[in-house]
Write a protein that holds these residues in place. Structure first.
Motif, short mmCIF file in Angstrom:
data_model
loop_
_atom_site.label_atom_id
_atom_site.label_comp_id
_atom_site.label_asym_id
_atom_site.label_seq_id
_atom_site.Cartn_x
_atom_site.Cartn_y
_atom_site.Cartn_z
N VAL A 11 -13.18 -20.89 8.88
CA VAL A 11 -12.56 -19.66 8.38
C VAL A 11 -13.39 -18.43 8.72
O VAL A 11 -12.84 -17.40 9.13
CB VAL A 11 -12.36 -19.74 6.85
N PHE A 12 -14.71 -18.54 8.58
CA PHE A 12 -15.57 -17.37 8.73
C PHE A 12 -16.49 -17.44 9.96
O PHE A 12 -17.26 -16.51 10.20
CB PHE A 12 -16.44 -17.21 7.48
N GLY A 13 -16.42 -18.52 10.74
CA GLY A 13 -17.36 -18.71 11.84
C GLY A 13 -17.15 -17.75 13.00
O GLY A 13 -16.05 -17.23 13.22
N ASP A 14 -18.21 -17.54 13.74
CA ASP A 14 -18.18 -16.71 14.94
C ASP A 14 -17.62 -17.55 16.09
O ASP A 14 -18.22 -18.57 16.45
CB ASP A 14 -19.60 -16.24 15.27
N PRO A 15 -16.51 -17.15 16.70
CA PRO A 15 -15.93 -17.95 17.79
C PRO A 15 -16.90 -18.22 18.94
O PRO A 15 -16.82 -19.25 19.59
CB PRO A 15 -14.74 -17.10 18.26
N ALA A 16 -17.82 -17.28 19.17
CA ALA A 16 -18.79 -17.46 20.24
C ALA A 16 -19.73 -18.63 19.96
O ALA A 16 -20.27 -19.24 20.88
CB ALA A 16 -19.61 -16.19 20.44
N ARG A 17 -19.87 -18.96 18.69
CA ARG A 17 -20.74 -20.07 18.30
C ARG A 17 -19.97 -21.35 18.01
O ARG A 17 -20.43 -22.45 18.33
CB ARG A 17 -21.57 -19.68 17.06
N THR A 18 -18.79 -21.21 17.40
CA THR A 18 -18.02 -22.40 17.02
C THR A 18 -17.21 -22.96 18.18
O THR A 18 -16.84 -24.13 18.16
CB THR A 18 -17.05 -22.09 15.87
N GLY A 19 -16.90 -22.13 19.16
CA GLY A 19 -16.09 -22.59 20.29
C GLY A 19 -14.61 -22.68 19.98
O GLY A 19 -13.84 -23.22 20.75
N LYS A 20 -14.20 -22.13 18.82
CA LYS A 20 -12.79 -22.13 18.43
C LYS A 20 -12.42 -20.71 17.99
O LYS A 20 -13.28 -19.95 17.53
CB LYS A 20 -12.52 -23.12 17.30
N PRO A 21 -11.14 -20.32 18.10
CA PRO A 21 -10.73 -18.97 17.70
C PRO A 21 -11.03 -18.70 16.23
O PRO A 21 -11.05 -19.61 15.40
CB PRO A 21 -9.21 -18.97 17.95
N ALA A 22 -11.26 -17.43 15.91
CA ALA A 22 -11.55 -17.04 14.53
C ALA A 22 -10.38 -17.41 13.62
O ALA A 22 -9.22 -17.16 13.94
CB ALA A 22 -11.81 -15.53 14.47
N GLY A 23 -10.70 -18.02 12.48
CA GLY A 23 -9.68 -18.36 11.51
C GLY A 23 -8.73 -19.46 11.95
O GLY A 23 -7.62 -19.58 11.42
#
Length: 362
Positions: A253-265
């Motif tokens: 939900v709150f992760g940075d897409p650049a770090r999680t590798g998935k779109p925001a939210g």
């Protein structure tokens, strides 16, 4: 136990050794699929790319549980631990199909990758259906390969037989947890009572047990651990696995897409009925509850919609509660580790893995 080598490698060397075991196994499978047809090359390539990422946490928990019993290091336990990474790959590939996800680890999900290949080559039929079908097969391959690598790891057959019930139960429970997750999205708000309890059950069986507890129990059982040590690993592993998944839910939900590798939210678009969402619904009035239900699970949810849901999750205190729960679960886990009778050289490594599993940003 095989008694292959006595000296343990540095803890930081294990991911590279697991990667090597995976690469060697994939190379042998590539040769087998090449005998079927050169047209299978994209399958091998996609699996090689997909398996090149990941934190190798499951393999690490399995390996260090083995070491914690005093069992010696050797290639057999590394390969057996690497088998868990193929099971993880199968679960992720199928999960992305069920969630209709676009990305995994910053790259197209496997079903999207095969759909793109279909379009690029101008093949006959529906590209998306081809992509989903190919991904199902790729996930099935990884599931079969996890068993093959485990059985052919080189560990003694007696050891493998000791670990087999845990290996089998782990796979069955994950499928049950996946179904519960799927069901919870399908019934949406029709069963509001008990939503938090059901969300915690999904956490436990879809992710927590197979991320930490079962890898620990597998490594320990392979080494011939007794009941006291197995109980200690369960007390250490289960709360830690739950904390790991709760952190994953926050990142979704709150992760940075650049770090999680998935779109925001992305979890919000997919309609994930996480503990975060269950708490927000439980603490919202009728108006906000209706707003959550109208936005959650909308595949075209825009940045404004995501911001609205995030605001509700924060304002209801759901985010703070989950953060406190993660901290409490980690404390319980580390307290159990401190009293578990294990080889002392493995204790700081397992503690470091616990922090890595819960303090992560991706």
């Amino acid at each position: 136990m095989t008694g292959e080598t006595v000296a343990a490698p540095p803890s930081h060397a294990l991911p590279g050794r697991v990667n090597q075991a995976i690469e060697e196994f994939l190379a042998s499978q590539a040769a087998s699929l090449a005998d079927v047809s050169a047209d299978c090359t994209p399958v091998v390539r996609s699996m090689t790319d997909f398996m090149s990422g990941g934190k190798r946490l499951r393999a690490a928990f399995c390996y260090w549980a083995w070491r914690a019993t005093g069992a010696p290091d050797g290639p057999g336990i590394v390969r057996a631990s690497a088998a868990l990474e193929f099971f993880q790959a199968a679960a992720l590939i199928h999960d992305d199909v069920m969630d209709d996800s676009d990305l995994r680890r910053g790259a197209p999900a496997i079903h999207r990758r095969f759909a793109a290949e279909h379009r690029r080559n101008g093949w006959h039929g529906d590209a998306d259906h081809f992509g989903v079908s190919a991904a199902v097969l790729a996930g099935d391959l990884c599931l079969a390969w996890s068993d093959e690598l485990y059985s052919g790891s080189g560990l003694h057959q007696v050891a493998l037989a000791r670990g087999r019930p845990t290996f089998n139960r782990m796979r069955t429970e994950v499928m049950g947890g996946q179904y519960l997750d799927l069901l919870e999205q399908a019934i949406a708000g029709r069963r509001p009572r008990g939503a938090l309890e059901r969300a915690r059950r999904v956490v436990r069986y879809k992710s927590a047990k197979y991320t930490v507890e079962h890898p620990l129990l597998l490594g320990a059982r392979l080494a011939g651990a007794g009941d006291e040590l197995l109980a200690g690993f369960s007390a250490f592993g289960l709360p830690l696995g739950e904390a790991f998944q709760l952190r994953d839910d926050i990142l979704g939900v709150f992760g940075d897409p650049a770090r999680t590798g998935k779109p925001a939210g992305d979890d919000l678009r997919e309609g994930k009925r996480t503990v975060l969402v269950a708490l927000a619904l439980e603490r919202s009035g009728d108006k906000r509850t209706a707003l959550i239900e109208s936005l959650l699970g909308n595949p075209t949810l825009d940045a404004a919609g995501i911001a609205t849901l995030r605001e509700i999750i924060v304002d209801t205190g759901a985010l703070t509660t989950v953060e406190h729960t993660i901290a409490d679960l980690l404390d319980r886990s580390l307290a159990a580790l401190a009293t578990t009778p294990i080889d002392e050289s493995s204790r700081p490594v397992l503690a470091a893995l616990a922090h890595a599993a819960t303090d992560r940003v991706s």
